[in-house]
Scaffold this active site. Structure first.
Site, PDB file in Angstrom:
ATOM      1  N   THR B   1      -5.996  22.272  -8.846  1.00 15.14           N
ATOM      2  CA  THR B   1      -7.294  22.962  -8.936  1.00 15.14           C
ATOM      3  C   THR B   1      -7.110  24.475  -8.885  1.00 15.14           C
ATOM      4  OG1 THR B   1      -8.374  21.188  -7.738  1.00 15.14           O
ATOM      5  CG2 THR B   1      -9.543  23.269  -7.835  1.00 15.14           C
ATOM      6  N   VAL B  30     -15.827  12.251  -7.991  1.00 18.42           N
ATOM      7  CA  VAL B  30     -15.858  13.694  -8.243  1.00 18.42           C
ATOM      8  C   VAL B  30     -15.646  14.377  -6.901  1.00 18.42           C
ATOM      9  CG1 VAL B  30     -17.321  15.621  -8.956  1.00 18.42           C
ATOM     10  CG2 VAL B  30     -17.386  13.474 -10.233  1.00 18.42           C
ATOM     11  N   THR B  52     -10.161  24.886  -2.254  1.00 16.25           N
ATOM     12  CA  THR B  52      -9.275  23.917  -2.904  1.00 16.25           C
ATOM     13  C   THR B  52      -8.731  22.989  -1.827  1.00 16.25           C
ATOM     14  OG1 THR B  52      -7.272  23.642  -4.259  1.00 16.25           O
ATOM     15  CG2 THR B  52      -7.275  25.464  -2.686  1.00 16.25           C
ATOM     16  N   GLY B  53      -8.468  21.732  -2.206  1.00 15.06           N
ATOM     17  CA  GLY B  53      -7.903  20.806  -1.220  1.00 15.06           C
ATOM     18  C   GLY B  53      -8.512  19.428  -1.325  1.00 15.06           C
TER      19      GLY B  53
END
Lengths: 178, 140
Positions: B1, B30, B52-53
Site C-alpha cells: 500500500t 476491503v 498503512t498496515g
C-alpha cells in the site's frame, strides 16, 4: 510555510515520491501530484502490495482499492474491490470528478471505469498465479475464516458455520428443562 | 500500500492511497485504504495523514481522521501520529501499522506500532531541501 511544498509517502517508494514532486515542480496541482505518485506505484507494483499482479484473494483474483481527497473542498473519490482495471487511483479521481458519489465498489465500479474510458485487462500475473497455487497446495494457509468447519487452520474451504459454544449453551439451556 | 500527502506552496493539501489489499483475502474484503478518514484524510485548514498496515483493524479507529483533527487542535505532526497509533494499540497491542502526518506549514512526521516484522518504518519525503527524494526512518 518555509517547509512547503512537500510530498510525503508511506514506505520507501522513491519513484512515487519523485513522480509526485516533479508534478508539483512543473505547476501541477496537489491532486495531480498524489494521483501521479500513486499511479507510479500501481505501474511499478511497489513491493507487490500496490497495483496488478499482487495479493491474490481466495479465488486467485487481484482486486484494487484506492482513494483521493481534496483538502480544499473535502471532496473524495474512492474505489474498492475494483476488478480488471489497473489504474485504481485514476478511477478514484474519476469518481470524485465525474460523479456526486464518494465510493464505488466491485464489478459495478469496474463497469463505471470502462464507461469512463479506462482499459479493462487481466490483473493476474505469473507471480500472482504462483502465490495462489502455492497457497492452495499449503491447505489454504493463512486464511481469514473462523468459527466454521472444516477447521480453517488445517484445510481449505468451502466452509460452513460451526455451532459456537454460545449457541450450544443456548441450545442446551432450551432443551434442559423439567 | 502507498499512502501519499502533497502540500503545495500555497497550502493546498491532497492525500491519496492505492493498494491491492491483503493476500489470500476472502473475496470482497476491503481494508482501510479506500475508506476516507482511515486510509487517508486531508483538510487544507489542518493538514493530512495517511495510514498503512493491518487494514481490518486500523479502519475501525479512523487513524487519519484522528491525526488531522489533533493537528487542527494544535498538536504537532509527531504527537498527532503517535496518538493515532496508541489509540489502536490500546485494543490491539501488536497490530502491524504506521501513519504519516503533515500540517499546513509543511512539517511532517510518522509513527508506527512495534510488531513482529515492524521495528522501524521507512517513508519518503520530497521537498526543496534536496533535488531527490529523502528516505526517512522512524523507530516503532
Amino acid at each position: 510555510r518555509e517547509a512547503l511544498p512537500v510530498v510525503i509517502n508511506t514506505w520507501p517508494f522513491r519513484n512515487a515520491s519523485a513522480a509526485a514532486w516533479s508534478v508539483l515542480q512543473s505547476g501541477g496541482s496537489v491532486l495531480d501530484a498524489v494521483e501521479e505518485g500513486c499511479a507510479r506505484c500501481e505501474i511499478e507494483q511497489c513491493d507487490g502490495s500496490v497495483g496488478y499482479g499482487g495479493s491474490p484473494d481466495e479465488t486467485g483474483e487481484t482486486t484494487l482499492d484506492a482513494m483521493i481527497m481534496n483538502g480544499d473542498t473535502m471532496e473524495v473519490g474512492a474505489v474498492a474491490d475494483l476488478r480488471r482495471i489497473k489504474n485504481a487511483i485514476g478511477v478514484a479521481r474519476a469518481v470524485m470528478e465525474r460523479t456526486d458519489h464518494t465510493l464505488l465498489v466491485g464489478e459495478s465500479a469496474s463497469v463505471f471505469a470502462e464507461n469512463m474510458g479506462f482499459i479493462a485487462e487481466d490483473l493476474t500475473t505469473n507471480k500472482s498465479v504462483n502465490i495462489f497455487s502455492q497457497w492452495l497446495k499449503g491447505n489454504c494457509q493463512p486464511n481469514y475464516h473462523k468459527n466454521v468447519f472444516p477447521d480453517p487452520s488445517k484445510s481449505c474451504g468451502p466452509y460452513k458455520p460451526r455451532v459456537t459454544l454460545e449457541q450450544r449453551r443456548r441450545q442446551d439451556n432450551m432443551l434442559s428443562h423439567d | 500500500t502507498i499512502g501519499m500527502i502533497a502540500i503545495d506552496q500555497d497550502g493546498h493539501v491532497a492525500a491519496g492511497t492505492s493498494t491491492n489489499g491483503l493476500t489470500h483475502k476472502i473475496p470482497g474484503r476491503v481494508g482501510d485504504s479506500p475508506i476516507v478518514g482511515a486510509g487517508a484524510y486531508a483538510d487544507s485548514s489542518a493538514g493530512a495523514a495517511a495510514a498503512t498496515g493491518d487494514g481490518d483493524v486500523m479502519m475501525r479507529f479512523l487513524p487519519s481522521y484522528l491525526a488531522v483533527e489533533l493537528m487542527r487542535a494544535g498538536a504537532d505532526p509527531s504527537a498527532a501520529c503517535k496518538a493515532a497509533i496508541s489509540r489502536i494499540k490500546r485494543h490491539h497491542s501488536e497490530f502491524f501499522g504506521a501513519i504519516i502526518c503533515a500540517n499546513t506549514t509543511g512539517h511532517y512526521a510518522a509513527a508506527c506500532n512495534k510488531a513482529p516484522g515492524l521495528s522501524q518504518f521507512r517513508y519518503m519525503v520530497s521537498n526543496s531541501e534536496s533535488n531527490t527524494p529523502l528516505l526517512k526512518t522512524v523507530d516503532c
